[in-house]
Design a protein around this motif. Structure first.
Motif, PDB file in Angstrom:
ATOM      1  N   HIS A 219       0.831  -1.204   0.000  1.00  0.00           N
ATOM      2  CA  HIS A 219       0.000   0.000   0.000  1.00  0.00           C
ATOM      3  C   HIS A 219       0.867   1.256   0.000  1.00  0.00           C
ATOM      4  O   HIS A 219       0.653   2.182  -0.785  1.00  0.00           O
ATOM      5  N   GLY A 220       1.878   1.285   0.884  1.00  0.00           N
ATOM      6  CA  GLY A 220       2.776   2.434   0.925  1.00  0.00           C
ATOM      7  C   GLY A 220       3.525   2.614  -0.383  1.00  0.00           C
ATOM      8  O   GLY A 220       3.736   3.743  -0.853  1.00  0.00           O
ATOM      9  N   THR A 221       3.926   1.483  -1.001  1.00  0.00           N
ATOM     10  CA  THR A 221       4.632   1.563  -2.279  1.00  0.00           C
ATOM     11  C   THR A 221       3.702   2.064  -3.377  1.00  0.00           C
ATOM     12  O   THR A 221       4.104   2.851  -4.241  1.00  0.00           O
ATOM     13  N   THR A 222       2.444   1.612  -3.345  1.00  0.00           N
ATOM     14  CA  THR A 222       1.463   2.084  -4.328  1.00  0.00           C
ATOM     15  C   THR A 222       1.251   3.592  -4.198  1.00  0.00           C
ATOM     16  O   THR A 222       1.255   4.327  -5.199  1.00  0.00           O
ATOM     17  N   ILE A 223       1.072   4.055  -2.959  1.00  0.00           N
ATOM     18  CA  ILE A 223       0.892   5.490  -2.726  1.00  0.00           C
ATOM     19  C   ILE A 223       2.116   6.264  -3.220  1.00  0.00           C
ATOM     20  O   ILE A 223       2.003   7.327  -3.839  1.00  0.00           O
ATOM     21  N   THR A 224       3.297   5.706  -2.951  1.00  0.00           N
ATOM     22  CA  THR A 224       4.537   6.369  -3.360  1.00  0.00           C
ATOM     23  C   THR A 224       4.630   6.484  -4.876  1.00  0.00           C
ATOM     24  O   THR A 224       4.889   7.566  -5.424  1.00  0.00           O
ATOM     25  N   VAL A 225       4.423   5.363  -5.576  1.00  0.00           N
ATOM     26  CA  VAL A 225       4.527   5.368  -7.041  1.00  0.00           C
ATOM     27  C   VAL A 225       3.437   6.246  -7.654  1.00  0.00           C
ATOM     28  O   VAL A 225       3.695   7.040  -8.571  1.00  0.00           O
ATOM     29  N   LEU A 226       2.219   6.122  -7.131  1.00  0.00           N
ATOM     30  CA  LEU A 226       1.094   6.898  -7.664  1.00  0.00           C
ATOM     31  C   LEU A 226       1.347   8.401  -7.541  1.00  0.00           C
ATOM     32  O   LEU A 226       1.126   9.170  -8.488  1.00  0.00           O
ATOM     33  N   ASN A 227       1.842   8.811  -6.386  1.00  0.00           N
ATOM     34  CA  ASN A 227       2.072  10.244  -6.181  1.00  0.00           C
ATOM     35  C   ASN A 227       3.357  10.730  -6.846  1.00  0.00           C
ATOM     36  O   ASN A 227       3.477  11.918  -7.153  1.00  0.00           O
ATOM     37  N   ALA A 228       4.295   9.816  -7.076  1.00  0.00           N
ATOM     38  CA  ALA A 228       5.468  10.180  -7.875  1.00  0.00           C
ATOM     39  C   ALA A 228       5.032  10.492  -9.307  1.00  0.00           C
ATOM     40  O   ALA A 228       5.525  11.446  -9.928  1.00  0.00           O
ATOM     41  N   ILE A 229       4.085   9.699  -9.819  1.00  0.00           N
ATOM     42  CA  ILE A 229       3.535   9.968 -11.160  1.00  0.00           C
ATOM     43  C   ILE A 229       2.858  11.334 -11.179  1.00  0.00           C
ATOM     44  O   ILE A 229       3.035  12.128 -12.113  1.00  0.00           O
ATOM     45  N   TYR A 426      11.807   8.999  -0.318  1.00  0.00           N
ATOM     46  CA  TYR A 426      10.356   8.923  -0.518  1.00  0.00           C
ATOM     47  C   TYR A 426       9.601   9.569   0.639  1.00  0.00           C
ATOM     48  O   TYR A 426       8.509  10.111   0.457  1.00  0.00           O
ATOM     49  N   VAL A 427      10.180   9.528   1.842  1.00  0.00           N
ATOM     50  CA  VAL A 427       9.539  10.177   2.994  1.00  0.00           C
ATOM     51  C   VAL A 427       9.610  11.690   2.836  1.00  0.00           C
ATOM     52  O   VAL A 427       8.626  12.407   3.021  1.00  0.00           O
ATOM     53  N   GLN A 428      10.765  12.160   2.474  1.00  0.00           N
ATOM     54  CA  GLN A 428      11.012  13.598   2.334  1.00  0.00           C
ATOM     55  C   GLN A 428      10.154  14.225   1.235  1.00  0.00           C
ATOM     56  O   GLN A 428       9.619  15.323   1.393  1.00  0.00           O
ATOM     57  N   ASP A 429       9.992  13.497   0.131  1.00  0.00           N
ATOM     58  CA  ASP A 429       9.387  14.097  -1.058  1.00  0.00           C
ATOM     59  C   ASP A 429       7.939  13.673  -1.314  1.00  0.00           C
ATOM     60  O   ASP A 429       7.205  14.389  -1.985  1.00  0.00           O
ATOM     61  N   ILE A 430       7.549  12.491  -0.794  1.00  0.00           N
ATOM     62  CA  ILE A 430       6.230  11.961  -1.163  1.00  0.00           C
ATOM     63  C   ILE A 430       5.384  11.618   0.063  1.00  0.00           C
ATOM     64  O   ILE A 430       4.428  12.323   0.393  1.00  0.00           O
ATOM     65  N   LEU A 431       5.724  10.542   0.760  1.00  0.00           N
ATOM     66  CA  LEU A 431       4.867  10.089   1.860  1.00  0.00           C
ATOM     67  C   LEU A 431       4.834  11.060   3.031  1.00  0.00           C
ATOM     68  O   LEU A 431       3.815  11.164   3.721  1.00  0.00           O
ATOM     69  N   GLY A 432       5.932  11.769   3.262  1.00  0.00           N
ATOM     70  CA  GLY A 432       5.953  12.745   4.357  1.00  0.00           C
ATOM     71  C   GLY A 432       4.904  13.822   4.187  1.00  0.00           C
ATOM     72  O   GLY A 432       3.954  13.914   4.966  1.00  0.00           O
ATOM     73  N   PRO A 433       5.031  14.655   3.150  1.00  0.00           N
ATOM     74  CA  PRO A 433       4.078  15.757   2.976  1.00  0.00           C
ATOM     75  C   PRO A 433       2.654  15.312   2.651  1.00  0.00           C
ATOM     76  O   PRO A 433       1.704  16.037   2.929  1.00  0.00           O
ATOM     77  N   LEU A 434       2.493  14.115   2.074  1.00  0.00           N
ATOM     78  CA  LEU A 434       1.154  13.681   1.670  1.00  0.00           C
ATOM     79  C   LEU A 434       0.439  12.840   2.726  1.00  0.00           C
ATOM     80  O   LEU A 434      -0.788  12.862   2.803  1.00  0.00           O
ATOM     81  N   CYS A 435       1.197  12.087   3.514  1.00  0.00           N
ATOM     82  CA  CYS A 435       0.574  11.155   4.468  1.00  0.00           C
ATOM     83  C   CYS A 435       1.019  11.382   5.909  1.00  0.00           C
ATOM     84  O   CYS A 435       0.210  11.678   6.784  1.00  0.00           O
ATOM     85  N   PHE A 436       2.314  11.232   6.162  1.00  0.00           N
ATOM     86  CA  PHE A 436       2.801  11.268   7.536  1.00  0.00           C
ATOM     87  C   PHE A 436       2.525  12.610   8.215  1.00  0.00           C
ATOM     88  O   PHE A 436       2.197  12.653   9.406  1.00  0.00           O
ATOM     89  N   ASP A 437       2.654  13.697   7.467  1.00  0.00           N
ATOM     90  CA  ASP A 437       2.422  15.024   8.052  1.00  0.00           C
ATOM     91  C   ASP A 437       0.976  15.204   8.515  1.00  0.00           C
ATOM     92  O   ASP A 437       0.692  16.033   9.382  1.00  0.00           O
ATOM     93  N   PHE A 438       0.061  14.430   7.930  1.00  0.00           N
ATOM     94  CA  PHE A 438      -1.354  14.508   8.308  1.00  0.00           C
ATOM     95  C   PHE A 438      -1.771  13.355   9.221  1.00  0.00           C
ATOM     96  O   PHE A 438      -2.957  13.161   9.481  1.00  0.00           O
ATOM     97  N   GLY A 439      -0.798  12.592   9.687  1.00  0.00           N
ATOM     98  CA  GLY A 439      -1.102  11.502  10.614  1.00  0.00           C
ATOM     99  C   GLY A 439      -1.504  10.199   9.957  1.00  0.00           C
ATOM    100  O   GLY A 439      -1.924   9.265  10.641  1.00  0.00           O
ATOM    101  N   PHE A 440      -1.380  10.111   8.622  1.00  0.00           N
ATOM    102  CA  PHE A 440      -1.688   8.854   7.937  1.00  0.00           C
ATOM    103  C   PHE A 440      -0.478   7.924   8.018  1.00  0.00           C
ATOM    104  O   PHE A 440       0.648   8.333   7.737  1.00  0.00           O
ATOM    105  N   GLY A 441      -0.727   6.688   8.383  1.00  0.00           N
ATOM    106  CA  GLY A 441       0.353   5.711   8.455  1.00  0.00           C
ATOM    107  C   GLY A 441      -0.209   4.310   8.345  1.00  0.00           C
ATOM    108  O   GLY A 441      -1.429   4.107   8.377  1.00  0.00           O
ATOM    109  N   PRO A 442       0.663   3.302   8.207  1.00  0.00           N
ATOM    110  CA  PRO A 442       0.199   1.928   7.990  1.00  0.00           C
ATOM    111  C   PRO A 442      -0.563   1.363   9.183  1.00  0.00           C
ATOM    112  O   PRO A 442      -0.069   1.354  10.305  1.00  0.00           O
TER     113      PRO A 442
END
Length: 514
Positions: A219-229, A426-442
């Motif tokens: 799921h995290g990899t999907t979110i990462t690839v999707l938002n990288a696109i 990926y944390v710095q550029d994708i999952l951080g600002p899109l998920c972790f910063d808003f409290g979203f996590g696995p």
């Protein structure tokens, strides 16, 4: 002997028959010889502590052979006769459901479809261990079968210290792994302590019995690839036909091709281990396997022309892929790497120019030369990535220490401030600002019944909760909520389950509570 009786037995009173070394299993590479003569004696003494003295004479020769041949004492003879997999909760012989649940998760971590090296008790990452040897497994399962809700099992790097009095609201198990202080030790220190049988590297979810198979990272990899696109695409019409190049299919990295398919890209994942690639292909987590670099280029060109959604495993070295695609002017949109570079000298990364078998032999017999080859390969790897990024490829580090080890090898990948790398994580550029910063996590759950119907019910509940939450969610997280809803709705169709009937969802605090 039944499955239940085998657990209740613990350590057999009689030495069981010796088991053949099963060559069909994906085994851990042979570890380098790192112990002195006196230290080998200590390793044997540590192994024999589990057995009565009258059995030492017979076992010591076998354990000495294992230590010499594999660099570790796994006690293969004591592998259970009954198949290991995540059974329904009620199948486990225990006095409380919490203990049964832990037994279920331990067996899931060691299931042949889940574990990277099941006979060496390694779940993923090349050295992410559940236990150090099979007697520790047997002892732990026996302790769990005896545990009450007023007791806690204390674990130290796979070794069960015993059941201690506690209370019903206390943790049922307390686990510590890898008690080595990085600033005052080296990789060789850890290798030595592991060979001695006194510590293990449990990774995040292997030695803590929480791994749910490759779905746990997909799921995290999907979110990462999707938002990288989304970062590189000009508009929604520009999403199709994007090429994602990466490496690793062994453990957690096996999630990459499945994530690529869900995200809608063409993915090429290099893997040097034929058994790992074939396992993922057999599980439906990668669509095609190609072993010829020329045929790979032709296949990718065709996929690009048709804007296909397809995952391809390249049975070979990732460095060859980066270099060849540049030569052939095959544009790579996204790039990353998930080889196990936290463990570069013991099977986590294989150097270009050597076969899988040649690397494994050199790793064991000539570790210094192997280390030199790995560093040379990392330099070529980093340079090939740089050539492609200069053409426009978006490369991100996926937390596997690739950039760290490449920099240590001398690659020119440091930013001008000499503190940051030239590529983002990926944390710095994708999952951080899109998920972790808003409290979203696995957020993971397992249906202990083992029933598909129960997993479908939990999916429906999760989807209902998310759809209700989205009605009043802030605008800045609407995309995350929409992605989560799509993830849950497509979970069954995407066939994410490997091992236990489990699910993962990137949820925030409200979602978890509800």
């Amino acid at each position: 002997m039944s499955f239940q009786d085998e657990i209740l037995q613990g350590i057999p009173k009689e030495i069981p028959p010796k088991k053949d070394y099963d060559k069909s299993i994906n085994h851990a590479p042979k570890r380098k010889q790192i112990l002195s003569s006196d230290e080998k004696k200590l390793a044997l003494k540590n192994a024999l502590r589990y057995f009565p003295k009258e059995q030492h004479k017979e076992l010591i020769e076998e354990f000495a052979t294992e230590l010499e041949e594999y660099g570790r004492i796994y006690m293969y003879r004591y592998r259970p006769e009954n198949e290991i997999y995540a059974r329904p909760l009620y199948d486990y012989p225990a006095k409380c459901n919490q203990a049964k649940a832990i037994m279920l998760m331990i067996q899931n971590n060691l299931h042949h479809d889940v574990a990277q090296h099941p006979h060496e008790l390694i779940t993923y990452g090349g050295n992410g261990s559940v236990f150090q040897n099979w007697i520790q497994y047997r002892l732990t399962m026996k302790y769990l079968s005896e545990m009450t809700q007023e007791q806690t099992l204390v674990m130290n790097s796979g070794h069960p210290q015993g059941l201690f009095p506690s209370h019903k609201n206390a943790p049922r198990v307390v686990v510590s792994n890898g008690m080595v202080i990085p600033n005052y030790s080296s990789q060789d220190h850890w290798e030595k302590f592991n060979a001695l049988g006194v510590t293990q590297y449990g990774q995040m979810t292997a030695g803590s019995y929480m791994y749910i198979g490759p779905q746990g990272i997909v799921h995290g990899t999907t979110i990462t690839v999707l938002n990288a696109i989304r970062k590189i695409a000009k508009n929604r019409d520009d999403y199709k036909g994007k090429l994602f190049v990466t490496a690793g299919l062994g453990g957690m990295s096996g999630a990459q091709p499945k994530a690529g398919n869900i995200a809608g890209v063409i993915s090429v994942t290099a893997e040097v281990n034929p058994k790992a690639a074939k396992t993922r292909h057999g599980q439906g987590w990668v669509d095609e396997i190609i072993s010829d670099i020329g045929l790979l280029c032709e296949r990718v060109k065709l996929a690009k022309s048709k804007q296909e959604v397809v995952s391809i495993a390249y049975l070979g070295n990732i460095v060859d892929v980066w270099e060849k695609f540049s030569e052939e002017n095959i544009y790579i949109d996204l790039g990353s790497d998930q080889t196990s570079l936290h463990n570069p000298w013991a099977g986590g990364y294989y150097p270009v120019g050597l076969t899988f078998e040649e690397s494994n032999e050199m790793m064991s017999k000539n570790p210094e030369l192997f280390k030199k080859k790995v560093k040379e390969s990392l330099l070529r790897h980093a340079e090939a990535i740089k050539v492609n990024t200069e053409k426009g490829t978006y490369f991100f580090d996926y937390g596997n220490a690739f950039l760290l080890e490449a920099s240590r090898a001398g690659a020119e990948i440091m930013a001008p401030n000499q503190e940051d790398f030239i590529y983002p994580s990926y944390v710095q550029d994708i999952l951080g600002p899109l998920c972790f910063d808003f409290g979203f996590g696995p957020f993971r759950w397992v249906c202990a019944s083992g029933k598909d119907s129960d997993l479908e019910k939990t999916d429906a509940i999760a989807c209902s909760v998310l759809e209700e939450m989205m009605l009043h969610s802030p605008e800045e997280i609407n995309q995350q909520m929409a992605d989560n809803i799509q993830w849950i709705k497509g979970a069954r169709e995407n066939k994410l389950v490997v091992g236990s009937k489990a699910r993962i969802l990137y949820a925030d605090a409200e979602g978890r509570m509800r």
